[in-house]
Structure formats: C-alpha cells, structure tokens
Design an enzyme around this catalytic site. Structure first.
Site, PDB file in Angstrom:
ATOM      1  N   GLN A   1      -4.481  -1.426   9.491  1.00 52.56           N
ATOM      2  CA  GLN A   1      -4.583  -2.178   9.606  1.00 52.56           C
ATOM      3  C   GLN A   1      -5.507  -3.758   9.878  1.00 52.56           C
ATOM      4  O   GLN A   1      -4.710  -3.996  11.423  1.00 52.56           O
ATOM      5  CB  GLN A   1      -2.688  -3.221   8.874  1.00 52.56           C
TER       6      GLN A   1
ATOM      7  N   LYS B   1       0.944  -1.063  -0.061  1.00 56.27           N
ATOM      8  CA  LYS B   1      -0.105  -0.140   0.349  1.00 56.27           C
ATOM      9  C   LYS B   1       1.163   1.419   0.305  1.00 56.27           C
ATOM     10  O   LYS B   1       0.570   2.146  -0.524  1.00 56.27           O
ATOM     11  CB  LYS B   1      -1.080  -0.045   1.215  1.00 56.27           C
TER      12      LYS B   1
ATOM     13  N   ASP C   1     -11.643   3.108   4.366  1.00 54.63           N
ATOM     14  CA  ASP C   1     -11.908   1.735   4.264  1.00 54.63           C
ATOM     15  C   ASP C   1     -12.704   1.896   3.950  1.00 54.63           C
ATOM     16  O   ASP C   1     -13.667   0.279   3.566  1.00 54.63           O
ATOM     17  CB  ASP C   1     -10.812   0.792   5.271  1.00 54.63           C
TER      18      ASP C   1
END
Ligand code: NDP
Length: 300
Positions: free
Chosen positions: A98, A54, A121
């Site tokens: 994460q 990422k 997200d």
C-alpha cells in the site's frame, strides 16, 4: 443533452462476480485458491480504510486475503525480506504494497523488489515496460477499470480521439498506453499544456486524472463525448451542515453531464472499479502462475 451515467458501482459488481466464478472454477477443477497479500506500513488512516476494504472484497470473491501490518518505523531491509518471502510463497499470487510508504522507505526499490508476475498493482518497472511495448503485463488497476468501462460503453475504441488529463505513473501514463493499445489517437495533457480546453474539446473521450476538484467543466467537453472522472477529492460542503464534506471528482459533474454523451459519477464511477480490477489481476496472476488459460474480459 443529459449524459448517460456510467455506473461504476454496478459494473464493478459484475467484474467481481466474474472473478468469483473463476475462483470457484479454480478451486473445484484444480484445487487452487488465489491468494492476495497486502502489506501496509504505518497507520495512515486512508490507507487503513483501503486495506480493510481490499481484504473484505478479496474474501467475498472466495480468495485468500493475507494482511501484513508493519510498524511505521519498519526498516527497508525488513520490508524487503517480507517481500522476498511472499515472492517465494506459491500460495500467494498477488502482492500489493500500500502506497504511500513512510518517507524513510524507497518506494521504487520496494515496488521493484516484488516479483513482476505477482505485481497486481502493475507498478513494477518490468510491467511498465511490457505495457509500453504492447506485451502481456500486469496492468495498473485504476486505468484498467477505466478501459473496461470505455470498452463496455463504446464497443470498439478504434480511431477515437482520447485526451488524458494528467501524466502520473499510476494513472495518466498507463491510461494513455491502454487507449493507444485500443487504437485511440491519444493526447496527454498536463499542467504545462497550452490551451488545454482547446485540446479536450477535440476529444471523443476525456479522462480526468488531475487531483484538482471539479477542474474540467462542461466548456472543456465536445458535445456527446465520454468523460471518465478518476478524481477523488473531499471538499467542504457547508450546505450539508457545519464541518461537513463531500466527495467530488476532477470534473464538474453538472456542467459536464449537460454536454457529454456519457460520464462516470464520483463517487460510484472509477473508484469501485479499481478494487474490482485488483481482484481481476490477482485471478489473472494465479492462472498465469499455474499455466492455466486466463479469464476472458478481466485483462487488457
Ligand atoms: P498526481 O498528483 O500524481 O498527478 C496529477 C497530474 O495532473 C499531473 O500529471 C499534473 O501535471 C496534472 N495536473 C495538475 N494540475 C493540473 C492543471 N491545472 N492542469 C492540467 N494538468 C494538471 O495524481 P494521480 O494521477 O495519482 O491522481 C489523479 C486523481 O485521481 C486524484 O484526484 C486521485 O485522488 C485520483 N485517483 C483515484 C483513484 C481511484 O481509484 N479512483 C486511484 C488513483 C488516483 P504535471 O505532471 O505537469 O504536474
């Protein structure tokens, strides 16, 4: 019938190129560089790989990448304090924590502490509610990537029968909401669904998101239907040599592609689109934060 292969790798490259174009324009016209902060708690090897990749792609499209790597025993209070700092930092437009988090941390509490406008997200409860009511939200990256590929392949999705196999909060449910938003007739199948093959055989679009290697076979698929395979499963591959493995999806590629009209491969389908959509969400969040028009084609 030989299905058209929907090349997620190539499509993701075009999405990243669009993101990069917008980043360049934001810099030159407004002096703004979008910033994405990724928080990793602990040393889970798979999470480390995701975070590295990422970060690399964030920099490649010209955005700022900020990584916070915290010890596995970081307290909830310390993690929440870091998120509060990132929420308040105007140079940060996207925040990603994460997952999974170590067991002692409450995932819901942590995710819901992120400013919804920076929740790239799309997991914050406010964004879930906004998506569910058809309002402007941050959309979870994996289903957004699937939607983009479906729109690109079909043009309009209106009136198509779509079956999403899997009802998780991160893939199945938001995928169903997005398909409904595009006027599909949507069914969500799951582990308790009766005669699941009958259900999928009525579908113009089957999205497989079950986490079971190669579960969806050609017999489940209506001739000419589109199969979007979200699954990522590593299985033994003795044919490649002792101890070797290979990646497969949640659909059985050979049998499905003999029946389907189009299919995403694994690897090289949905996977690359997920990170591309994370970058797309970050540039969208940056535009919204600065009251600028949103880039076209990068949101739902
Ligand atoms: P979850 O394990 O959270 O959810 C799986 C879903 O599948 C559940 O709703 C479950 O039903 C359903 N299911 C399980 N077994 C069956 C069965 N035999 N018949 C019908 N339904 C079944 O998984 P995720 O949604 O997180 O992930 C799904 C897949 O997508 C995984 O392979 C994962 O690795 C992959 N993935 C890929 C991403 C990418 O970037 N490409 C991103 C995220 C996930 P029930 O609720 O009834 O238990």
């Amino acid at each position: 019938m030989d299905a058209t292969i929907i090349d997620g790798k190539a499509f993701a490259a075009t999405v990243r190129a669009k993101v990069a174009e917008h980043v360049t324009a934001l810099k030159s016209a407004h002096g703004i560089t979008p910033g994405l902060a990724v928080v990793l708690v602990g040393e889970d090897p798979a999470s480390q790989v995701y975070v590295r990749s990422k970060g690399k792609m964030t920099v490649e499209v010209g955005m700022n990448s900020i990584e916070h790597k915290l010890d596995v025993d970081t307290s909830e209070a310390d993690l929440l304090a870091l998120i509060a700092d990132l929420n308040a930092d105007p140079s940060i437009h996207g925040i990603l924590v994460q997952l999974p988090l170590p067991k002692h941390l409450n995932e819901d509490l942590v995710i819901n502490s992120i400013d919804p406008a920076k929740d790239v997200d799309g997991f914050h409860i406010s964004n879930v509610g906004l998506l569910g009511t058809g309002q402007k939200s941050m959309v979870p990256c994996t289903p957004l990537g699937c939607l983009m590929m479906l729109r690109d392949h079909h043009g309009s999705l209106s009136g198509l029968n779509a079956v999403v196999v899997g009802r998780s909060n991160i893939v199945g449910k938001p995928m169903a909401q997005l398909l409904l938003g595009d006027s599909c007739t949507v069914t969500i199948a799951h582990s308790r669904t009766k005669d699941i093959q009958e259900v999928t055989r009525g579908a113009d679009i089957v999205v497989a998101a079950v986490g079971r290697p190669e579960m969806v076979t050609g017999e489940w698929i209506k001739p000419g239907a589109t199969v979007i395979d979200v699954g990522i499963n590593r299985i033994d591959a003795p044919e490649k040599g002792e101890g070797k493995t290979r990646l497969v999806g949640d659909s059985h590629f050979e049998s499905c592609s003999a029946v389907a009209g189009a299919i995403t491969p694994v690897p090289g389908g949905v996977g690359p689109m997920t990170i591309a959509c994370l970058l797309a969400n970050t540039v969208t969040a940056c535009c919204r934060a600065n009251g600028l028009p949103e880039p076209e084609g990068l949101t739902a």
